[in-house]
Design an enzyme around this catalytic site. Sequence first.
Site, PDB file in Angstrom:
ATOM      1  N   LYS A   1      -3.835 -40.462   6.189  1.00 52.50           N
ATOM      2  CA  LYS A   1      -4.209 -40.527   4.764  1.00 52.50           C
ATOM      3  C   LYS A   1      -3.728 -39.272   4.049  1.00 52.50           C
ATOM      4  O   LYS A   1      -4.130 -38.160   4.389  1.00 52.50           O
ATOM      5  CB  LYS A   1      -5.736 -40.661   4.627  1.00 52.50           C
ATOM      6  CG  LYS A   1      -6.245 -40.529   3.178  1.00 52.50           C
ATOM      7  CD  LYS A   1      -7.768 -40.701   3.084  1.00 52.50           C
ATOM      8  CE  LYS A   1      -8.290 -40.411   1.673  1.00 52.50           C
ATOM      9  NZ  LYS A   1      -9.761 -40.507   1.570  1.00 52.50           N
TER      10      LYS A   1
ATOM     11  N   ASP B   1      -8.389 -35.739  -4.424  1.00 49.77           N
ATOM     12  CA  ASP B   1      -9.239 -36.904  -4.690  1.00 49.77           C
ATOM     13  C   ASP B   1     -10.322 -36.542  -5.702  1.00 49.77           C
ATOM     14  O   ASP B   1     -11.353 -35.976  -5.354  1.00 49.77           O
ATOM     15  CB  ASP B   1      -9.872 -37.389  -3.373  1.00 49.77           C
ATOM     16  CG  ASP B   1     -10.731 -38.633  -3.571  1.00 49.77           C
ATOM     17  OD1 ASP B   1     -10.642 -39.253  -4.662  1.00 49.77           O
ATOM     18  OD2 ASP B   1     -11.466 -38.991  -2.629  1.00 49.77           O
TER      19      ASP B   1
ATOM     20  N   LYS C   1     -15.828 -38.088  -9.188  1.00 49.93           N
ATOM     21  CA  LYS C   1     -16.758 -37.389  -8.306  1.00 49.93           C
ATOM     22  C   LYS C   1     -17.545 -36.337  -9.085  1.00 49.93           C
ATOM     23  O   LYS C   1     -17.056 -35.836 -10.096  1.00 49.93           O
ATOM     24  CB  LYS C   1     -15.961 -36.661  -7.203  1.00 49.93           C
ATOM     25  CG  LYS C   1     -15.447 -37.559  -6.104  1.00 49.93           C
ATOM     26  CD  LYS C   1     -14.779 -36.733  -5.016  1.00 49.93           C
ATOM     27  CE  LYS C   1     -14.230 -37.608  -3.913  1.00 49.93           C
ATOM     28  NZ  LYS C   1     -15.263 -38.333  -3.164  1.00 49.93           N
TER      29      LYS C   1
ATOM     30  N   ASP D   1      -8.164 -33.773   1.233  1.00 51.30           N
ATOM     31  CA  ASP D   1      -8.172 -35.218   1.462  1.00 51.30           C
ATOM     32  C   ASP D   1      -6.823 -35.737   1.985  1.00 51.30           C
ATOM     33  O   ASP D   1      -6.652 -36.941   2.181  1.00 51.30           O
ATOM     34  CB  ASP D   1      -8.591 -35.948   0.172  1.00 51.30           C
ATOM     35  CG  ASP D   1      -9.345 -37.233   0.450  1.00 51.30           C
ATOM     36  OD1 ASP D   1      -9.839 -37.396   1.584  1.00 51.30           O
ATOM     37  OD2 ASP D   1      -9.432 -38.086  -0.460  1.00 51.30           O
TER      38      ASP D   1
ATOM     39  N   ASP E   1     -13.134 -44.463  -6.106  1.00 51.01           N
ATOM     40  CA  ASP E   1     -13.270 -43.338  -5.171  1.00 51.01           C
ATOM     41  C   ASP E   1     -13.128 -43.803  -3.711  1.00 51.01           C
ATOM     42  O   ASP E   1     -13.015 -42.983  -2.813  1.00 51.01           O
ATOM     43  CB  ASP E   1     -14.618 -42.651  -5.391  1.00 51.01           C
ATOM     44  CG  ASP E   1     -14.669 -41.260  -4.777  1.00 51.01           C
ATOM     45  OD1 ASP E   1     -13.596 -40.750  -4.379  1.00 51.01           O
ATOM     46  OD2 ASP E   1     -15.772 -40.688  -4.709  1.00 51.01           O
TER      47      ASP E   1
ATOM     48  N   GLU F   1     -10.548 -44.826  -2.245  1.00 52.38           N
ATOM     49  CA  GLU F   1      -9.103 -44.974  -2.412  1.00 52.38           C
ATOM     50  C   GLU F   1      -8.329 -44.839  -1.108  1.00 52.38           C
ATOM     51  O   GLU F   1      -7.217 -45.348  -0.991  1.00 52.38           O
ATOM     52  CB  GLU F   1      -8.587 -43.939  -3.433  1.00 52.38           C
ATOM     53  CG  GLU F   1      -8.287 -42.535  -2.872  1.00 52.38           C
ATOM     54  CD  GLU F   1      -9.496 -41.822  -2.297  1.00 52.38           C
ATOM     55  OE1 GLU F   1     -10.631 -42.187  -2.674  1.00 52.38           O
ATOM     56  OE2 GLU F   1      -9.322 -40.919  -1.462  1.00 52.38           O
TER      57      GLU F   1
ATOM     58  N   ARG G   1      -8.752 -46.146   1.877  1.00 56.77           N
ATOM     59  CA  ARG G   1      -8.491 -47.441   2.519  1.00 56.77           C
ATOM     60  C   ARG G   1      -7.433 -48.227   1.746  1.00 56.77           C
ATOM     61  O   ARG G   1      -6.730 -49.049   2.314  1.00 56.77           O
ATOM     62  CB  ARG G   1      -9.810 -48.215   2.645  1.00 56.77           C
ATOM     63  CG  ARG G   1     -10.475 -48.503   1.322  1.00 56.77           C
ATOM     64  CD  ARG G   1     -11.953 -48.866   1.465  1.00 56.77           C
ATOM     65  NE  ARG G   1     -12.796 -47.681   1.635  1.00 56.77           N
ATOM     66  CZ  ARG G   1     -14.110 -47.722   1.814  1.00 56.77           C
ATOM     67  NH1 ARG G   1     -14.741 -48.882   1.871  1.00 56.77           N
ATOM     68  NH2 ARG G   1     -14.799 -46.608   1.951  1.00 56.77           N
TER      69      ARG G   1
HETATM   70  N1  BES Z   1     -12.202 -38.511   0.476  1.00 51.04           N
HETATM   71  C1  BES Z   1     -13.444 -39.158   0.319  1.00 51.04           C
HETATM   72  C2  BES Z   1     -14.344 -39.021   1.544  1.00 51.04           C
HETATM   73  C3  BES Z   1     -14.976 -37.671   1.749  1.00 51.04           C
HETATM   74  C4  BES Z   1     -16.031 -37.263   0.965  1.00 51.04           C
HETATM   75  C5  BES Z   1     -14.551 -36.869   2.761  1.00 51.04           C
HETATM   76  C6  BES Z   1     -16.622 -36.036   1.201  1.00 51.04           C
HETATM   77  C7  BES Z   1     -15.151 -35.651   3.021  1.00 51.04           C
HETATM   78  C8  BES Z   1     -16.192 -35.233   2.233  1.00 51.04           C
HETATM   79  C9  BES Z   1     -13.234 -40.660   0.084  1.00 51.04           C
HETATM   80  O1  BES Z   1     -12.097 -40.983  -0.637  1.00 51.04           O
HETATM   81  C10 BES Z   1     -14.391 -41.126  -0.706  1.00 51.04           C
HETATM   82  O2  BES Z   1     -14.543 -40.687  -1.811  1.00 51.04           O
HETATM   83  N2  BES Z   1     -15.193 -42.002  -0.120  1.00 51.04           N
HETATM   84  C11 BES Z   1     -16.340 -42.508  -0.774  1.00 51.04           C
HETATM   85  C12 BES Z   1     -16.430 -43.966  -0.451  1.00 51.04           C
HETATM   86  C13 BES Z   1     -17.473 -44.698  -1.242  1.00 51.04           C
HETATM   87  C14 BES Z   1     -17.103 -44.735  -2.706  1.00 51.04           C
HETATM   88  C15 BES Z   1     -17.621 -46.087  -0.676  1.00 51.04           C
HETATM   89  C16 BES Z   1     -17.563 -41.741  -0.235  1.00 51.04           C
HETATM   90  O3  BES Z   1     -17.609 -41.461   0.956  1.00 51.04           O
HETATM   91  O4  BES Z   1     -18.423 -41.420  -1.033  1.00 51.04           O
HETATM   92 ZN    ZN Z   2     -10.575 -39.699  -0.503  1.00 46.94          ZN
HETATM   93 MN    MN Z   3     -12.421 -40.921  -2.709  1.00 50.21          MN
END
Ligand code: BES
Ligand code: ZN
Ligand code: MN
Length: 495
Positions: free
Chosen positions: A267, A272, A279, A290, A349, A351, A353
């Site tokens: 990835k 992000d 966020k 990220d 968010d 993104e 996947r």
């Molecule tokens: N890059 C983030 C995941 C992440 C968050 C990694 C904090 C490390 C620390 C990912 O893109 C994301 O934002 N995931 C969301 C998914 C949700 C919207 C289903 C998350 O984990 O909040």
């Molecule tokens: Zn992310």
């Molecule tokens: Mn995200």
Amino acid sequence: MQFKTTSADAGKKVTACAIVGVYDKKQLSAAAAEIDTASGGLIRGMLDSGDLSTALGAATLVARVDGAKCKRVVVVGLGSRSGLDRRAFYKAMQAALGKITSSKVTEATCYLTAEETVGADAYYRGRLAAQALGEHRYRYTEMKSRNKSPVPKLKTLTLAGGNRDDLKAVEQGATHGAGIVTGMNLTKDLGNKPANICHPTYLAEQCRKLAKKHAKLSIDVLDEPDMAALGMNSLLSVGHGSEQPCKLIHLDYRGGGDEPPVILVGKGITFDTGGISLKPGPQMDEMKYDMGGAASVIGTMAAVAAMKLPINLMVIVPSAENMPSGRATRPGDVVKSMSGITIEILNTDAEGRLILCDALTYAQQFEPAALIDVATLTGACVIALGHHRSAVMSNNDALASDIVAAGERAVDRAWHLPIDQEYTDQLKSNFADLANIGGREGGAITAGAFLSEFTKNANWAHLDIAGTAWRGGAKKGSSGRPVPLLVEYLMQHID
Ligand code: BES
Ligand code: ZN
Ligand code: MN
């Protein structure tokens, strides 16, 4: 970094710094005993007076060792003999090196590699020692114009071993360890770079540079029109809001003849923000990490090429910047992925996947022996496993267990989480084939379940490294993980 080996008596070997171990119940290692004898009882005396701890990870620097040929000695506690496993060994190495971080020592002799270690033979001890030195020496200071923390002066490490075969194994381990360090350092540098410099085009340029360095490595970079022609609308939707164009980087290392390749997909979200599903502010800077999955698979490629491993390895990096703007994807938008599966983007968010699904579809045309994606995918993974272990999900339990076992051996641990139909069911959408989120419950697994819908024709595993790719707080920085795990997995794949 340079490595030598020795089987000399520790009391008689000339060195600026000897590193020796002591065990619980005031037991001296062979090397500690040799220095003790040469110095007329220095180490035993300090143990008796309570000035030396044998607790695992405790280290004491003794600056004068009259009688022995070493100028200094670092005495490291190794705990109990039966408890000295590979993790304890690595911890002891780190503690020892920590004692000479700001010293003038440029060369040291480490006798810990001669200690019998549960689960780690001489080869692994050499490798872990080299890795510890690599970690010890790493600094990220290129953005600083002043107050740069200096790189420790220790460059040459002589590693002790018993017989001839032992010494050969230790040396081979150290050489491989140095290769892993090369990869980890690249992973760390890419991760630590700010997102205003490290954008998708920058990542592609760095990969071009890497490919130029190695004869067996070639590269192809797909631009947005190439991806549009392939139908990668899911990937492209993530970059819509950004001024930075998306890239798909494809590295191909051919060291293994006609064998089907292992493919690693990383990835590569270079920042992000969450997009329109923005966020919150605190710690958002950490979302420069990220692209940690991308950085780790590129670092693994650098390690494999440096070690000249006889395997075929492809690395595929979908890369985009997730930004809000008037052109950004909206919650509720529906896109058609390269596979033909349509996706309702309920949260911009989620993104990672969205870029991975198209990269995984693209990868399957090369008929990989194993297809492994690596991603800082979910905050939920950090809640499940903390910062200690990466999560593994797979459509093949044997592959998952190979990866978990590789993590154990490499001291870069992971844990297997399940993917069941019930988790996939959480991704139902009223308006498309799949929704890109499945609710809060089991969030790391529903993300894995989403990816599994795109990897039905492959021997596939997913590594969620959201908790392990970097450290936050005062010691904020990339960890270089899971390069050790991935290299170990690939080396096992050879046998
Ligand atoms: N890059 C983030 C995941 C992440 C968050 C990694 C904090 C490390 C620390 C990912 O893109 C994301 O934002 N995931 C969301 C998914 C949700 C919207 C289903 C998350 O984990 O909040
Ligand atoms: Zn992310
Ligand atoms: Mn995200």
